[in-house]
Each structure stands twice: as structure tokens, then as C-alpha cells.
Design an enzyme around this catalytic site. Structure first.
Site, PDB file in Angstrom:
ATOM      1  N   GLU A   7      -1.080  13.764  -0.631  1.00  0.00           N
ATOM      2  CA  GLU A   7      -1.961  12.818  -1.147  1.00  0.00           C
ATOM      3  C   GLU A   7      -3.332  13.144  -1.695  1.00  0.00           C
ATOM      4  OE1 GLU A   7      -1.810   9.639   1.737  1.00  0.00           O
ATOM      5  OE2 GLU A   7       0.305   9.045   0.913  1.00  0.00           O
TER       6      GLU A   7
ATOM      7  N   TRP B  39       5.332   5.872  -5.136  1.00  0.00           N
ATOM      8  CA  TRP B  39       4.204   4.941  -4.491  1.00  0.00           C
ATOM      9  C   TRP B  39       4.772   3.418  -5.051  1.00  0.00           C
ATOM     10  CZ3 TRP B  39      -1.058   7.545  -5.962  1.00  0.00           C
ATOM     11  CH2 TRP B  39      -1.440   8.705  -4.903  1.00  0.00           C
TER      12      TRP B  39
ATOM     13  N   ASP C 295       6.892   6.629   5.789  1.00  0.00           N
ATOM     14  CA  ASP C 295       5.683   6.219   6.200  1.00  0.00           C
ATOM     15  C   ASP C 295       5.215   4.916   6.908  1.00  0.00           C
ATOM     16  OD1 ASP C 295       2.785   6.412   6.049  1.00  0.00           O
ATOM     17  OD2 ASP C 295       2.532   5.795   4.284  1.00  0.00           O
TER      18      ASP C 295
ATOM     19  N   GLU D 135      -0.823  -0.984   9.602  1.00  0.00           N
ATOM     20  CA  GLU D 135      -0.970  -0.846   8.136  1.00  0.00           C
ATOM     21  C   GLU D 135       0.348  -1.629   7.471  1.00  0.00           C
ATOM     22  OE1 GLU D 135      -1.053   3.046   6.720  1.00  0.00           O
ATOM     23  OE2 GLU D 135      -0.715   2.516   4.607  1.00  0.00           O
TER      24      GLU D 135
ATOM     25  N   GLU E 246       3.742  11.419  15.586  1.00  0.00           N
ATOM     26  CA  GLU E 246       2.622  10.731  15.213  1.00  0.00           C
ATOM     27  C   GLU E 246       3.134   9.233  15.005  1.00  0.00           C
ATOM     28  OE1 GLU E 246       0.185  12.247  12.052  1.00  0.00           O
ATOM     29  OE2 GLU E 246      -0.168   9.948  11.141  1.00  0.00           O
TER      30      GLU E 246
ATOM     31  N   HIS F 171       9.051  -0.019   2.226  1.00  0.00           N
ATOM     32  CA  HIS F 171       8.002   0.273   1.208  1.00  0.00           C
ATOM     33  C   HIS F 171       7.943  -0.873   0.248  1.00  0.00           C
ATOM     34  CE1 HIS F 171       5.084   2.769  -0.868  1.00  0.00           C
ATOM     35  NE2 HIS F 171       5.121   3.594   0.245  1.00  0.00           N
TER      36      HIS F 171
ATOM     37  N   ARG G 185      11.669  11.081  -1.621  1.00  0.00           N
ATOM     38  CA  ARG G 185      10.414  11.617  -0.692  1.00  0.00           C
ATOM     39  C   ARG G 185      11.119  11.661   0.673  1.00  0.00           C
ATOM     40  NH1 ARG G 185       5.351   7.316  -0.254  1.00  0.00           N
ATOM     41  NH2 ARG G 185       4.790   8.075   1.941  1.00  0.00           N
TER      42      ARG G 185
ATOM     43  N   GLU H  88     -10.202   3.798   7.426  1.00  0.00           N
ATOM     44  CA  GLU H  88      -8.844   3.604   6.596  1.00  0.00           C
ATOM     45  C   GLU H  88      -7.841   3.107   7.295  1.00  0.00           C
ATOM     46  OE1 GLU H  88      -8.150   7.151   4.124  1.00  0.00           O
ATOM     47  OE2 GLU H  88      -6.266   6.444   3.649  1.00  0.00           O
TER      48      GLU H  88
HETATM   49  O1  GCW Z   1       0.371   5.591   5.341  1.00  0.00           O
HETATM   50  C1  GCW Z   1      -0.466   6.527   4.463  1.00  0.00           C
HETATM   51  C2  GCW Z   1      -1.828   5.590   4.339  1.00  0.00           C
HETATM   52  C3  GCW Z   1      -2.702   6.448   3.963  1.00  0.00           C
HETATM   53  C4  GCW Z   1      -3.007   7.591   4.872  1.00  0.00           C
HETATM   54  C5  GCW Z   1      -1.697   8.359   4.942  1.00  0.00           C
HETATM   55  C6  GCW Z   1      -1.871   9.638   5.734  1.00  0.00           C
HETATM   56  C7  GCW Z   1      -4.839   8.633   5.859  1.00  0.00           C
HETATM   57  O2  GCW Z   1      -1.457   4.632   3.356  1.00  0.00           O
HETATM   58  O3  GCW Z   1      -3.934   5.754   3.919  1.00  0.00           O
HETATM   59  O4  GCW Z   1      -4.055   8.417   4.671  1.00  0.00           O
HETATM   60  O5  GCW Z   1      -0.669   7.542   5.129  1.00  0.00           O
HETATM   61  O6  GCW Z   1      -1.011   9.282   6.877  1.00  0.00           O
HETATM   62  O7  GCW Z   1      -2.164  10.460   5.649  1.00  0.00           O
END
Ligand code: GCW
Length: 720
Positions: A306, A558, A380, A408, A402, A536, A351, A182
Site C-alpha cells: 500500500e 480496492w 484484510d 475497522e 496479527e 470487502h 489478492r 489510523e
Molecule cells: O486494513 C487495511 C487498512 C489500512 C492499514 C492496512 C494495513 C495501516 O485499511 O488502514 O494500514 O490494512 O494493515 O497495513
């Protein structure tokens, strides 16, 4: 054959010494061990007539192998190993307990050697000492000595005390059992589950070596979007085999635990954390894991996020869920890393605020062996986010960082972006929660909070491609992440110099322009993707390329339009008192920094403010002008990167050089794509003329909107 004349020999030697003749093997990462320059080689040879290893076990075996590789490569001479201390000319490698104290009395200050730390020191009579108090320290000291050699340090000057400032220094693999990854852009997973445990791919060892060389001491093998099968007997056999390979390198294994596993593989009807049968099931499962892997590290959990199951399915809190697993792990010294990446589609709240709001009320509720894993920013992994407000605010719970090493949201593995610069930006931010200098770094190390369980996780960018990371330069992101996990206060510039020196050459003509290229690359990507605090606005699902128009996904948060809020009058997300007031989650000093659009740093403007298109910036530009010019700057900076790289040809092996050259072309085209797609979309909304100084889009907006990429890499097949 005629003997070559002396002058011919002289010319040849000159040629050999003025050109970098070793060929970089991308598979060897930063462990190239290319020959040292002659003078230095001679010096080191006098220090290494033999290598004394004080013991015989798997750690010493690994150390011996590393010296063999390192010294053969750098000195062109295979070392002799000895179990006798020599009077002179020796590299002495020994744990403190194996060292005759006469050798170090008064010479080594053991107070300065922390857990997993080491000492490098020149002794008299051309001897070099590598020592530590535990096996990991000795291994890290070995790599550190070899790295210092490669970076051109003279043996007389070697003196270094270094210990990691963070306990858990982990990679997180988002690898699925079918070998898809992923958000992975470097091929398939390196874990060949089908052939494990019988076939041990030689890469497993290389993986462990590379990680140990930068101080990484743990790895989570499986995706946080978890599959309970990994916890079944046949898979535990496979995990055990990997643990056997990693153990001598000081790397512990962790797994992701799917919260509903008691139902899926345990035959129970519930996974309620307060149910006694569920607790008992986990106790038994954990015991089974430890029977296979006695030094198993613990679990990483994504719950109620999610679509992943979690304690809230049963009306319980995150702490209830984490503590239940923690109870099972505690007797074995295992830990739970519980992720704070949670947001809910039923919650209309911004969010960016939801994780803080869910976790703050349970700050004192977690068991001792739980650490909460928090992404660097509140949304994110965007190209730029302010630091996550939980850092510093959660006072009682240990928090680990993290970071995402896989790109990504930063161009997958086709864009050259040096991420340590971005990590450093977050780590250096002051949260002010424990008085001044409560930087995120000092929260992560526990220095500001007094926490003893500390950690950092990096979502891996590794796959089965020959060069490991897809983009050859993305190796620097793996390297740099490891260095920052070791010491979150290291400078990203220093790390860049190390990586360049270890991988290519220490020649200033190369290192200086390349360091500058790496350091600037992060800001360039922000400029051509999400300038001025935008975030985003990428393509839906796969996250490839621009998609500011995305408004059709099932959940509001989203969609891109949720984040930029652009209309005819203005753009940006108001997170001040007049909007969601996410700002209130930070300390007053931070609020002051961001609250007023007139003084808010422009890099964060649209993250915190909704502003009219004609809002005046301090430099005299309107917001709209600044946006266009910044997108353009991003594109222009990629052209500059190409020019710099072109000048580096003589230092880089041809295939490596050409690979990066082609990827830079892709990056340049995609930077134009980002500029054109975003600017034409926003122009369509505000009806203003394109700012002067910006190259106008090549195609109409409808073209950019029509592009689809069902097979863009890294997406979960179910999300296509
Ligand atoms: O950044 C988002 C991603 C998902 C990912 C999620 C997460 C593993 O698009 O793909 O899932 O975060 O961090 O849990």
C-alpha cells in the site's frame, strides 16, 4: 438524631446486599475491584492480615500498589505490608530465589512453571502463596490472584499453575505522530508526543497496568504506515520516557521502522538493503536506540505494501530487507517483525493469493531474529475470512498472528461485537500441514512447528476517550485479545465470563444472558454485513457502512465489485480450480472441505464459489432467498440484543447502561442500513423479487449510493 431501629438497619443491610451498589467506572476497565460478597470477604480477611513482599524493586512496588488497590476495593481493608514471613494469615509474594525453600519444599512443582509463568497456592495456616521464577511471572500471578478473588473463588481452593504459551504478546498501535489514529474509533492517540518526555500523562501507567493484568508484554507505539521521525533523537527521548513508565510492568517497547528512513532522516541516497552504507546507517541508528532504551524490543515493518517503501524498490526480496534490520538488532537481542500484508496493483493475480506466493519461495531465507507477522485471513480483517494459507505452509520461518482489535470492518466503535469469538474460530481451524491437530493455535504457540520464537499482535482499539475503547463493551475485545495471546486455546466463552465478572458482577442472572449475547454478537454482524462468505463490500476509503457498488477506485482490488463479482446470473469469487484456485494454497483436507459448493459450509460459500442466484442450499432455499433471510436474521438479532440489554439494567451503572443502550440503537439502524443497501444493490443487478420473510428496503438504491462521509473517523486525512 434518633438512632435507627434494628429492623431499619436490617432492611438497609438487606437492600445493600441485594443490589449491586458499586458504581462501575469505565476508565477502570476490568480492574474495578468491587466489594466481595460478605462471607467471602470474611474468609479472605483471615488470609490477608499482612502481605509479605520478598524484595524491594520496581516490580515489587507495582505489586504492592496492586494489592493495595485490589484488597482495599474488594475487602474494604487496606493491607499491611511486611518483610517478615508470618506463621499464619498472610499473602506471601516472592520470586523463587527469594523464598525460603522450607516453605515450598515438596509443595511447588517448579517443572510446571515456565518463563513468565506463576503459581498460586494455598499453604497451611491461612496463607496464600504467589510465586514465580521471574518478575513478570510474579506480576501476572498477583493479577491472577486478585482476579480469582473477584470471580468468587474461595481461598481454600486456590491452586493454579499457569504460563504463557506465546512469547511476544503485543499490541500494535496504528497511532500517528499528530495523534490521529489510523482506523481508530476511540478518540485521539493516548501518546501525547508534544508534551513528552516532560509530562507523563497518568494514563500511561494505567495503560501499562491494564496490559500487564492480561499478560501483554510489549507494545508497538507507532503506525505501520510509518513516519521516520520517530527514529530521530528528540522522539527517542520521548520513547525513552514511556519505556521508563512501562518497564516495571514488564512491557517492552517496539517501533515501526520506515524502510526509507536512511534517505529521509539519514541523508543517504538509497535505502537498498544490500548497500553497505545503508547497513551501517541502521547499525548506528539501532545502537542509538539502545542507548536510550536498553531493553528495546525491535522493529515492526510494513514494506512494499500500500505505497510503503521496501526492499523490492531495489529489486531485493522481503528476506533481504528483514535480514538487514535483523543484523543491526541481533547484537542487542532485538527482533524484526516483518509483515506479510502485501499485494500489488501490478499483479493481476487474486489478492488472496499474493502474500503466500511472495513469501513461500523465501521460507528458508530469514535470519533467526525475524518473525513474519501474518493477518488472520488472506484479504484484510473481514468479519469472516478463512484462515491465512501461510499458517502451516511456511514451515521454516516463525510466523506470528496479527488480529485487528479495532473494528475497522466490524462497525467501528458503535457496534457491539465480541471479537474473541472470531479470533477463536481462526485459532481452532486445522491447517493439517503437520498432520492432524495442526491448528492455527498450535502453529502460533510453536507446538506444531517446533518454532521457539512465537508471537501474537493485536491492532489496538485504544484511544484517549474516557473509557479507552469508545464502545464500553469493546473493552472485552482488548481483554479477550490479551487472554488469547497468553493462551490461544482458551475458550472465548470462558473469557467472556471472566470479563463480565471482573467488570460488573458474577451474578448468574447477569453473566449467563450476557455471555450468550457476547458470543452471538460476532455471527450477527457477519449476517447483517457480509453473509454467506461475501467480503470487502464496505464504503470506500473510510470503510464506514455498506458500499457493494464501489467500482471507481484506482486499483481493481480496492473495489467491492472485484470481490463479489455479482452479475445477472450469479455472485461470488471463484477460488476453486475453475477460478483463481487460491484453494490450492491449503492442505488437501482443507481443499476438500471447501471445494464443492454442495458441501462447502455456507459461511464460506461466496468466498470460494461463484454461484447462480437460484443455487439450491441444503435447507431448500435458493441462494438469493438465503441471502435476504440471513441479512434479516442479522437485523433481528440486534433487536434481541437490545431486549437482553434492557433486562440488565439493575446490574449496570446508569451512565454505562445508557451509553450501551444508545449504541445498540445506532447498531440496529446501521444493520438495517446494511441489509437495505446491499439487498437493493444486488436486487438491481439480478432483477429478482425480494425474498419473502425479509423486510424490503426503506429507500431506493440511489439514496444509499448518495450517502457520503468525508469525516468518518479513522481515515488517514490523505485518503479522504
Ligand atoms: O486494513 C487495511 C487498512 C489500512 C492499514 C492496512 C494495513 C495501516 O485499511 O488502514 O494500514 O490494512 O494493515 O497495513
Amino acid at each position: 438524631m434518633r438512632t435507627p431501629s434494628l429492623s431499619l438497619l436490617f432492611c438497609l443491610t438487606l437492600l445493600l446486599s441485594s443490589y449491586n451498589l458499586f458504581s462501575q467506572d469505565p476508565a477502570k476497565l476490568w480492574l474495578q475491584y468491587y466489594p466481595l460478597e460478605e462471607g467471602l470477604k470474611e474468609e479472605f480477611l483471615t488470609y490477608s492480615s499482612s502481605v509479605f513482599l520478598a524484595g524491594e524493586n520496581s516490580t515489587y512496588d507495582v505489586i504492592a500498589e496492586e494489592f493495595r488497590l485490589g484488597l482495599t476495593g474488594m475487602l474494604n481493608s487496606e493491607p499491611e505490608f511486611s518483610q517478615q514471613l508470618a506463621e499464619s494469615g498472610q499473602i506471601v509474594v516472592a520470586l523463587r530465589e527469594d523464598l525460603p525453600s522450607s516453605l515450598t519444599d515438596g509443595l511447588v512443582d517448579w517443572e510446571q512453571v515456565g518463563e513468565e509463568g506463576y503459581v498460586l497456592k494455598t499453604l497451611g495456616n491461612n496463607r496464600l502463596l504467589v510465586t514465580a521464577t521471574d518478575p513478570n511471572g510474579l506480576l501476572y500471578g498477583t493479577f491472577a490472584l486478585l482476579h480469582q478473588m473477584q470471580l468468587g473463588e474461595s481461598p481454600d481452593n486456590i491452586l493454579k499453575y499457569d504460563s504463557p504459551r506465546v512469547n511476544l504478546r503485543l499490541l500494535n498501535h496504528w497511532d500517528n505522530l499528530d495523534r490521529t489514529v489510523e482506523r481508530g474509533y476511540a478518540g485521539f492517540s493516548i501518546w501525547n508526543w508534544h508534551l513528552l518526555p516532560d509530562y507523563l500523562d497518568p494514563r500511561y501507567k494505567e495503560y501499562a497496568r491494564a496490559n500487564a493484568s492480561i499478560g501483554i508484554n510489549g507494545t508497538v507505539l507507532t503506525n505501520v504506515n510509518a513516519n521516520a521521525l520517530i527514529l530521530t533523537e528528540p522522539y527517542l527521548e520521548k520513547v525513552k520516557a514511556l519505556a521508563g513508565v512501562f518497564r516495571p510492568y514488564g512491557i517492552k517497547i517496539y517501533l515501526t521502522a520506515r524502510f526509507s528512513a536512511p534517505i529521509e532522516i539519514g541523508g543517504l541516497e538509497t535505502a537498498d538493503p544490500l548497500n553497505a552504507d545503508v547497513q551501517q546507517w541502521w547499525d548506528g541508528k539501532v545502537e542509538e536506540i539502545y542507548r536510550h532504551i536498553p531493553d528495546f524490543g525491535g522493529f515492526l515493518v510494513k514494506a512494499n505494501s500500500e505505497g510503503q517503501p521496501g526492499p523490492q524498490n531495489y529489486g531485493r526480496t522481503h528476506a533481504d530487507g528483514a535480514n538487514m534490520l535483523a543484523r543491526s538488532l541481533a547484537p542487542h537481542d532485538g527482533i524484526v517483525m516483518w509483515r506479510a500484508f502485501v499485494y500489488s496493483d501490478e499483479n493481476p493475480q487474486d489478492r488472496a493469493m499474493q502474500a503466500y506466493d511472495q513469501f513461500m519461495p523465501i521460507d528458508d531465507a530469514f535470519a533467526e531474529n525475524v518473525i513474519v507477522q501474518v493477518k488472520n485471513g488472506p484479504i484484510d480483517f473481514q468479519p469472516r475470512e478463512p484462515f491465512h494459507p501461510m499458517f502451516g505452509a511456511m514451515e521454516k520461518t516463525p510466523l506470528m498472528m496479527e488480529f485487528q482489535i479495532t473494528q475497522e470492518y466490524l462497525g467501528f466503535s458503535s457496534h457491539l461485537v465480541y471479537l474473541p469469538k472470531m479470533f477463536e474460530e481462526v485459532l481452532q481451524e486445522d491447517t493439517y500441514q503437520f498432520g492432524e491437530n495442526s491448528t492455527v493455535a498450535r502453529i502460533i504457540t510453536g507446538e506444531a512447528t517446533g518454532q521457539r520464537l512465537t508471537g501474537m499482535a493485536g491492532v489496538s482499539n485504544i484511544g484517549n476517550e474516557e473509557n479507552w475503547t469508545g464502545h464500553p463493551i469493546a473493552q472485552a475485545n482488548w481483554y479477550g485479545y490479551g487472554r488469547l495471546a497468553w493462551d490461544p486455546e482458551l475458550s472465548s466463552e470462558e473469557i467472556a465470563g471472566e470479563w463480565l465478572g471482573l467488570t460488573f458482577t458474577t451474578d448468574k442472572q447477569f453473566v449467563e444472558p450476557m455471555t450468550s449475547l457476547l458470543i452471538r454478537s460476532r455471527e450477527s454482524v457477519v449476517k447483517y454485513m457480509t453473509p454467506l462468505g461475501l467480503h470487502h463490500i464496505m464504503g470506500a476509503g473510510h470503510h464506514y457502512g455498506p458500499g457493494p457498488w464501489v467500482d471507481f477506485l484506482g486499483r481493481p482490488e480496492w473495489n467491492s465489485v472485484y470481490y463479489h463479482q455479482a452479475d445477472q446470473n450469479g455472485i461470488g469469487f471463484d477460488r476453486t480450480v475453475t477460478g483463481s484456485n487460491a484453494l490450492k494454497q491449503y492442505a488437501p483436507e482443507v481443499v476438500e472441505k471447501f471445494a464443492d459448493p454442495a458441501t462447502c459450509p455456507k459461511e464460506y460459500l461466496l468466498w470460494f464459489h461463484h454461484l447462480p442466484w437460484d443455487f439450491q442450499l441444503n435447507n431448500g432455499h435458493t441462494l438469493w432467498q438465503e441471502m435476504g433471510l440471513t441479512y434479516q436474521e442479522g437485523v433481528d438479532e440486534v433487536s434481541e440484543m437490545i431486549n437482553t440489554w434492557e433486562r440488565m439494567e439493575e446490574y449496570v451503572d446508569e451512565p454505562f447502561f445508557l451509553h450501551v443502550r444508545s449504541l445498540l440503537t445506532i447498531q440496529h439502524n446501521e444493520s438495517i442500513w446494511w441489509k437495505d443497501a446491499c439487498m437493493s444493490y444486488f436486487q438491481d443487478i439480478n432483477g429478482l423479487d425480494y425474498p419473502e420473510g425479509m423486510e424490503t428496503p426503506e429507500k431506493p438504491l440511489s439514496y444509499y449510493k448518495s450517502l457520503i462521509f468525508p469525516y468518518a473517523p479513522g481515515i488517514q486525512p490523505s485518503w479522504r
